[in-house]
Structure formats: structure tokens, C-alpha cells
Enzyme design. Structure first.
Site, mmCIF file in Angstrom:
data_model
loop_
_atom_site.group_PDB
_atom_site.id
_atom_site.type_symbol
_atom_site.label_atom_id
_atom_site.label_comp_id
_atom_site.label_asym_id
_atom_site.label_seq_id
_atom_site.Cartn_x
_atom_site.Cartn_y
_atom_site.Cartn_z
ATOM 1 N N LYS A 26 0.833 -1.211 0.000
ATOM 2 C CA LYS A 26 0.000 0.000 0.000
ATOM 3 C C LYS A 26 0.866 1.260 0.000
ATOM 4 O O LYS A 26 2.075 1.210 0.218
ATOM 5 C CB LYS A 26 -0.956 -0.021 1.200
ATOM 6 C CG LYS A 26 -2.065 -1.055 1.000
ATOM 7 C CD LYS A 26 -3.136 -1.000 2.065
ATOM 8 C CE LYS A 26 -4.226 -2.047 1.769
ATOM 9 N NZ LYS A 26 -5.181 -2.206 2.847
ATOM 10 N N ARG A 52 -2.639 -9.846 5.780
ATOM 11 C CA ARG A 52 -3.182 -10.014 4.420
ATOM 12 C C ARG A 52 -2.128 -9.508 3.440
ATOM 13 O O ARG A 52 -1.787 -8.329 3.472
ATOM 14 C CB ARG A 52 -4.481 -9.218 4.303
ATOM 15 C CG ARG A 52 -5.213 -9.377 2.987
ATOM 16 C CD ARG A 52 -6.523 -8.581 3.005
ATOM 17 N NE ARG A 52 -7.244 -8.752 1.757
ATOM 18 C CZ ARG A 52 -7.018 -8.027 0.662
ATOM 19 N NH1 ARG A 52 -6.097 -7.089 0.664
ATOM 20 N NH2 ARG A 52 -7.710 -8.238 -0.443
HETATM 21 C C1 9MG Z 1 -10.048 -6.167 0.469
HETATM 22 N N1 9MG Z 1 -9.019 -5.461 1.208
HETATM 23 C C2 9MG Z 1 -8.095 -4.601 0.696
HETATM 24 N N2 9MG Z 1 -7.322 -4.134 1.678
HETATM 25 C C3 9MG Z 1 -7.748 -4.709 2.826
HETATM 26 C C4 9MG Z 1 -7.365 -4.633 4.170
HETATM 27 O O1 9MG Z 1 -6.397 -3.830 4.567
HETATM 28 N N3 9MG Z 1 -8.016 -5.369 5.078
HETATM 29 C C5 9MG Z 1 -9.055 -6.173 4.697
HETATM 30 N N4 9MG Z 1 -9.675 -6.885 5.663
HETATM 31 N N5 9MG Z 1 -9.468 -6.292 3.436
HETATM 32 C C6 9MG Z 1 -8.823 -5.554 2.522
#
Ligand code: 9MG
Length: 279
Positions: free
Chosen positions: A227, A261
Site C-alpha cells: 500500500k 493479508r
Molecule cells: C479487500 N481489502 C483490501 N485491503 C484490505 C485490508 O487492509 N483489510 C481487509 N480486511 N481487506 C482488505
């Protein structure tokens, strides 16, 4: 903090020797994530990517049919179902837990019928019918904070105190789910890095990981892979943010995050193995 996280077919220990951070691999099934060869090629591409993540040791695969990047337009219910559901059915019995990233109640219902282990809702189950859609199942529910919506969220993010406001939002959503009779062991929270936040807001939240967990009493999922908060510190373009993202994942886990994630599964799995061995 409670002792287990009910995750559909799985049950993750949150305390004791069985506790370890889990890696959630991102599987986008959106037109910008494959060359435009129609539905069959899209499915093949997604399955190939999923198989690679399984080889690399992924714990959870998060399948998403709508881009949530800043400025992204919404997709129709039909398109989202057509993109996501064949992938869910193809991956369901391959080993890892399956999560579906959606804020649409009808997609949640179909995914639960197909047996997914988590619904990951960037909208925090605020859509009309979302709580009803997930109530009578045992899948995990990820409640994420987002200010505004993906099309507008990065235009002018603003908070008096970002940590206080995110905690208040998450508590309100937890209460709404609990009042509907949902087992608290199914819930986790997510500060939503990049969702209506400046770089400063994102790092204030990352530094407050322990406080978010303590003040909500919930396990925390952190998604900061590739990000802009990684690019802002490293100066790297998105395709060269793997190392920075692993650093961010470790920072979150060191403060108590239980799921990260990520795009770069192999690097994150290795980093977490070393981190875990040093505990
Ligand atoms: C779908 N998505 C994109 N970024 C995300 C994030 O930081 N957390 C979660 N739970 N989903 C995300």
C-alpha cells in the site's frame, strides 16, 4: 483476549503454544488482474495463482471480485458472483481456509452456502441485510474500518483522533453483530490501512495495534501489503514493495496481529517462521 478464533472449518488458538500468526494471501479476480481472455482464462489464471500461494504455505486465501483501490468503481452483483463463485468452488477443498472479500449480502449468502471460512467486509457489515446474511453460519467475520467509500475515500481523509475514532467505529460494529446473536469467537477487527487515511493516519493506527486489540477484545487482521504507506516510507513503486510490506507485517504481528493479508506469500511465510522461532 479470548482463547480461540472460530474460522469456519478451522479453529485458531489465540493463546498458548498453538498461537501463531496466519498468512492470508490476496487473490483478486478482477479484470485488471488478468489479461482479458474471457471467463475461462480468468478462472485458470486465478487457480494458477492460488496453487502457487498454496505451495508457498498460505493459511487463508482471500478471494475478491471487486477492486477496492482508491477511485475504483463498484461492480454489479451479477459480475461479482460470476467472478468469485467458480473460484470459491474450485479452491474450497484444497487445504487453506477460504475467505471472500465482499460487502454485498447476496455474495455473502452464496459464499456461505459454498462453505467459505471467512467473510471479509471492508464495509464492516453496514449494508442492509449484511448481518442477516452471515448470522446463521460459523464462518469468521472480519470487520474493517473505512472512512467514506473506495471511490472517494482518499480525497480528504480527516479525523480529530484517528485511533479513538477507529476504536469507536469498531466497537459499534462489534456490538451490532453481538446484538444479532453472533458468537464473539467468530469476530476479528481490521483498522483498514489506506481506506480513507493519510500516511500519518495509517502509521498512527499501526503503532496502536496493541491498543486496538485491547480496547475491542478482538483479534486483529492487518492489511498493509504494497500500500501507499509502504511506498511513502521506502520511496518504492508498487511492484518493488515486497520487502517493505514484510517489514510492515512483522511490525503488526510483533504488536499482536494474528492475520496478515499479503501479496507476497513466500517472503511473509519465511519472515514469520523466523519471527516465531525467536519468540
Ligand atoms: C479487500 N481489502 C483490501 N485491503 C484490505 C485490508 O487492509 N483489510 C481487509 N480486511 N481487506 C482488505
Amino acid at each position: 483476549m479470548r482463547s480461540t478464533f472460530q474460522f469456519g472449518r478451522f479453529n485458531y488458538p489465540l493463546q498458548g503454544a498453538g498461537r501463531r500468526p496466519r498468512v492470508m494471501g490476496i487473490l483478486n479476480v478482477t479484470p485488471d488482474s488478468f489479461s482479458d481472455g474471457g471467463n475461462y482464462q480468468a478462472l485458470e489464471f486465478a487457480l494458477g495463482h492460488a496453487e502457487a500461494m498454496i505451495e508457498e504455505g498460505v493459511d487463508i486465501i482471500d478471494i475478491g471480485g471487486e477492486s477496492t483501490r482508491p477511485g475504483s468503481p463498484p461492480v454489479s452483483l451479477e459480475d461479482e458472483l460470476q467472478r468469485v463463485m467458480p473460484v470459491v468452488y474450485a479452491l474450497r477443498d484444497l487445504g487453506p481456509a477460504i475467505s471472500v472479500d465482499t460487502y454485498k449480502p447476496q455474495v455473502m449468502r452464496e459464499a456461505i452456502i459454498a462453505g467459505v471460512d471467512m467473510i471479509n467486509d471492508i464495509n464492516g457489515f453496514r449494508a442492509c441485510g449484511a448481518i442477516d446474511a452471515v448470522r446463521d453460519s460459523d464462518c469468521a467475520l472480519c470487520i474493517m474500518h473505512m472512512q467514506s467509500d473506495p471511490q472517494h475515500m482518499q480525497l480528504a481523509p480527516s479525523y480529530a483522533d484517528v485511533v479513538d475514532e477507529v476504536v469507536a467505529f469498531l466497537r459499534e460494529r462489534i456490538d451490532a453483530l453481538l446484538e444479532a446473536g453472533i458468537d464473539p469467537r467468530r469476530l476479528c477487527i481490521d483498522p483498514g490501512f489506506g481506506f480513507g487515511k493519510t500516511v500519518e493516519h495509517n502509521y498512527a493506527l499501526l503503532k496502536a495495534t496493541g491498543r486496538l486489540i485491547e480496547e475491542t477484545g478482538m483479534p486483529l487482521l492487518a492489511g498493509l501489503s504494497r500500500k501507499s504507506m509502504i511506498g511513502a516510507v521506502t520511496g518504492k513503486p508498487v511492484e518493488r514493495r515486497a520487502a517493505g510490506s514484510v517489514g510492515g507485517a512483522l511490525a503488526a504481528v510483533a504488536q499482536g496481529a494474528i492475520i496478515v493479508r499479503v501479496h507476497d506469500v513466500a517472503d511473509t511465510v519465511d519472515a514469520l517462521k523466523v519471527w516465531q522461532a525467536a519468540q
